[in-house]
Scaffold this active site. Structure first.
Site, PDB file in Angstrom:
ATOM      1  N   ASP A  69     -86.742   9.548 -17.059  1.00 28.04           N
ATOM      2  CA  ASP A  69     -88.297   9.223 -17.178  1.00 28.04           C
ATOM      3  C   ASP A  69     -88.025   7.628 -17.824  1.00 28.04           C
ATOM      4  O   ASP A  69     -87.813   7.452 -18.797  1.00 28.04           O
ATOM      5  CB  ASP A  69     -88.738   9.977 -18.213  1.00 28.04           C
ATOM      6  CG  ASP A  69     -90.123   9.596 -18.325  1.00 28.04           C
ATOM      7  OD1 ASP A  69     -90.826   8.609 -17.734  1.00 28.04           O
ATOM      8  OD2 ASP A  69     -91.013  10.859 -18.998  1.00 28.04           O
ATOM      9  N   VAL A  70     -88.531   6.840 -16.767  1.00 29.54           N
ATOM     10  CA  VAL A  70     -88.566   5.306 -17.055  1.00 29.54           C
ATOM     11  C   VAL A  70     -89.465   4.714 -18.048  1.00 29.54           C
ATOM     12  O   VAL A  70     -89.483   3.787 -18.699  1.00 29.54           O
ATOM     13  CB  VAL A  70     -88.770   4.403 -15.755  1.00 29.54           C
ATOM     14  CG1 VAL A  70     -87.514   4.612 -14.755  1.00 29.54           C
ATOM     15  CG2 VAL A  70     -90.167   4.853 -15.312  1.00 29.54           C
ATOM     16  N   TYR A 180    -104.105   1.579 -12.046  1.00 34.69           N
ATOM     17  CA  TYR A 180    -102.793   0.967 -11.033  1.00 34.69           C
ATOM     18  C   TYR A 180    -103.216  -0.359 -10.658  1.00 34.69           C
ATOM     19  O   TYR A 180    -101.788  -0.989 -10.567  1.00 34.69           O
ATOM     20  CB  TYR A 180    -103.266   1.964  -9.665  1.00 34.69           C
ATOM     21  CG  TYR A 180    -102.181   1.625  -8.752  1.00 34.69           C
ATOM     22  CD1 TYR A 180    -100.851   2.374  -8.824  1.00 34.69           C
ATOM     23  CD2 TYR A 180    -102.391   0.715  -7.620  1.00 34.69           C
ATOM     24  CE1 TYR A 180     -99.960   2.029  -7.908  1.00 34.69           C
ATOM     25  CE2 TYR A 180    -101.343   0.700  -6.640  1.00 34.69           C
ATOM     26  CZ  TYR A 180     -99.959   1.217  -6.749  1.00 34.69           C
ATOM     27  OH  TYR A 180     -99.144   0.741  -5.873  1.00 34.69           O
ATOM     28  N   LYS A 184    -100.124  -3.251 -11.731  1.00 36.92           N
ATOM     29  CA  LYS A 184     -99.298  -3.849 -10.844  1.00 36.92           C
ATOM     30  C   LYS A 184     -99.420  -5.383 -11.063  1.00 36.92           C
ATOM     31  O   LYS A 184     -98.489  -6.180 -10.741  1.00 36.92           O
ATOM     32  CB  LYS A 184     -99.651  -3.598  -9.464  1.00 36.92           C
ATOM     33  CG  LYS A 184     -99.337  -1.995  -9.079  1.00 36.92           C
ATOM     34  CD  LYS A 184     -97.579  -1.739  -9.262  1.00 36.92           C
ATOM     35  CE  LYS A 184     -97.437  -0.561  -8.711  1.00 36.92           C
ATOM     36  NZ  LYS A 184     -95.779  -0.321  -8.688  1.00 36.92           N
TER      37      LYS A 184
END
Length: 275
Positions: A69-70, A180, A184
Site C-alpha cells: 500500500d503506497v 484528484y 496530480k
C-alpha cells in the site's frame, strides 16, 4: 524476454508502482523486454500482478511481485528493500499507483453515481476522508515511493531516473474531482522540487501527465461507444490514448536518451491539453 533490437535498460533494475494493471503493467513489461529486472508493485491481494510477472518471466525476463500500500511509509520502504534484496540495486522507478476517487477499486469500471446533480461531487459536499484518501495515495504515495528508491540510488552512488505519473488534471481543473486534480498538481510540483534536490546525486525526476487513456479508470469509455466517440471528438488527434503511449513516454524519460532532462512534465494527450 525476446530480443527486440533495443536494449536500453540492460543490467538495470526498475521498481514500478501501480504495476499490476494499465500503464504500470505495460511499462513493466516493456522495461523487462528491453533488459531491465523489474519489481512490479501493487496491492497485496491483486492477482493481476502475478500475471504481469508471469508474462515477463515466461518470456525470459526477470521480475518479482511486491504487494504494498503506497500510502504507508513502511510498505514503500519494504518494497524498495525487497527490490534490492532480489536484484541487488534500484536504478529506475515509475510511480504510477493512483486512484480516481476515494471509492475507486482498481480494475473496476468507476460508477458515475446515482445523483444527476453534479454538485453532489463538489468539494463542499464531500466527507473530508474522501479528500484524505486520494491525497494519501496519489500524492503522499508518490512522495514515499520516490524517497524510498532515491535513498537506495544515493547509497549506490551512480545516479538513477524516476518518472512520476500525474495527469492532464494537473493542468485543467475538474469540478467534482477537486481531490484528484489537486493530487496530480501536487505530483507535478513534487517532481520539480525533487529534481532539484536529487540533481547533485545525478538522479533525474520527471513527470508524465497523460490525457484520457483507455484503461478501466477512464470512466468505462471502452464499454460505452457513444461516450467514447464523444470524448474522441475532443481530442485533436482523434483517439483516446493507450497504455502503450504512456509506456513509451515513460521509457524515454527513464532512458539515457533523456539524460539531460530533469524536472519536466511530458503530456502524451493527443493535443487535448495544448495551450
Amino acid at each position: 524476454m525476446a530480443e527486440t533490437g533495443v536494449q536500453r535498460f540492460q543490467g538495470k533494475v526498475a521498481l514500478v508502482t501501480g504495476g499490476a494493471s494499465g500503464m504500470g503493467a505495460e511499462t513493466s513489461i516493456r522495461l523487462a523486454r528491453e533488459g531491465a529486472a523489474v519489481a512490479v508493485v501493487g496491492l497485496p491481494d491483486d492477482s493481476r500482478g502475478k500475471e504481469v510477472v508471469d508474462q515477463i518471466t515466461e518470456s525470459g525476463g526477470r521480475a518479482i511481485y511486491v504487494g504494498a500500500d503506497v500510502s504507508r511509509e513502511t510498505e514503500c520502504d519494504a518494497a524498495a528493500q525487497a527490490t534490492v534484496d532480489a536484484f541487488g540495486r534500484i536504478d529506475l522507478c515509475m510511480a504510477a499507483a493512483g486512484i480516481l476517487n476515494a471509492q475507486y477499486v482498481s480494475g473496476e469500471v468507476p460508477e458515475e453515481g446515482a445523483s444527476a446533480d453534479r454538485s453532489a461531487g463538489y468539494l463542499i459536499n464531500k466527507p473530508v476522508e474522501f479528500w484524505e484518501k486520494v491525497l494519501s495515495v496519489n500524492l503522499t504515495g508518490v512522495m514515499l515511493t520516490n524517497r524510498a528508491v532515491a535513498r537506495h540510488m544515493i547509497s549506490q552512488g551512480d545516479g538513477g531516473a524516476i518518472v512520476n505519473i500525474s495527469s492532464g488534471a494537473a493542468k485543467i481543473p475538474m469540478p467534482g474531482s477537486a481531490e484528484y486534480s489537486v493530487s496530480k498538481t501536487g505530483v507535478w510540483m513534487l517532481t520539480r522540487v525533487l529534481a532539484l534536490e536529487l540533481a547533485p546525486h545525478h538522479i533525474r525526476v520527471n513527470t508524465v501527465a497523460p490525457g484520457v487513456i483507455d484503461t478501466p479508470m477512464a470512466l468505462g469509455l471502452s464499454q460505452d461507444e457513444e461516450r467514447r466517440a464523444a470524448f474522441e471528438r475532443f481530442v485533436p488527434l482523434g483517439r483516446l490514448g493507450e497504455a502503450e503511449d504512456i509506456a513509451e513516454a515513460t521509457l524515454f524519460l527513464l532512458s539515457d536518451h533523456a539524460s539531460y532532462i530533469t524536472g519536466q512534465i511530458l503530456h502524451p494527450d493527443g493535443g487535448l491539453f495544448t495551450g
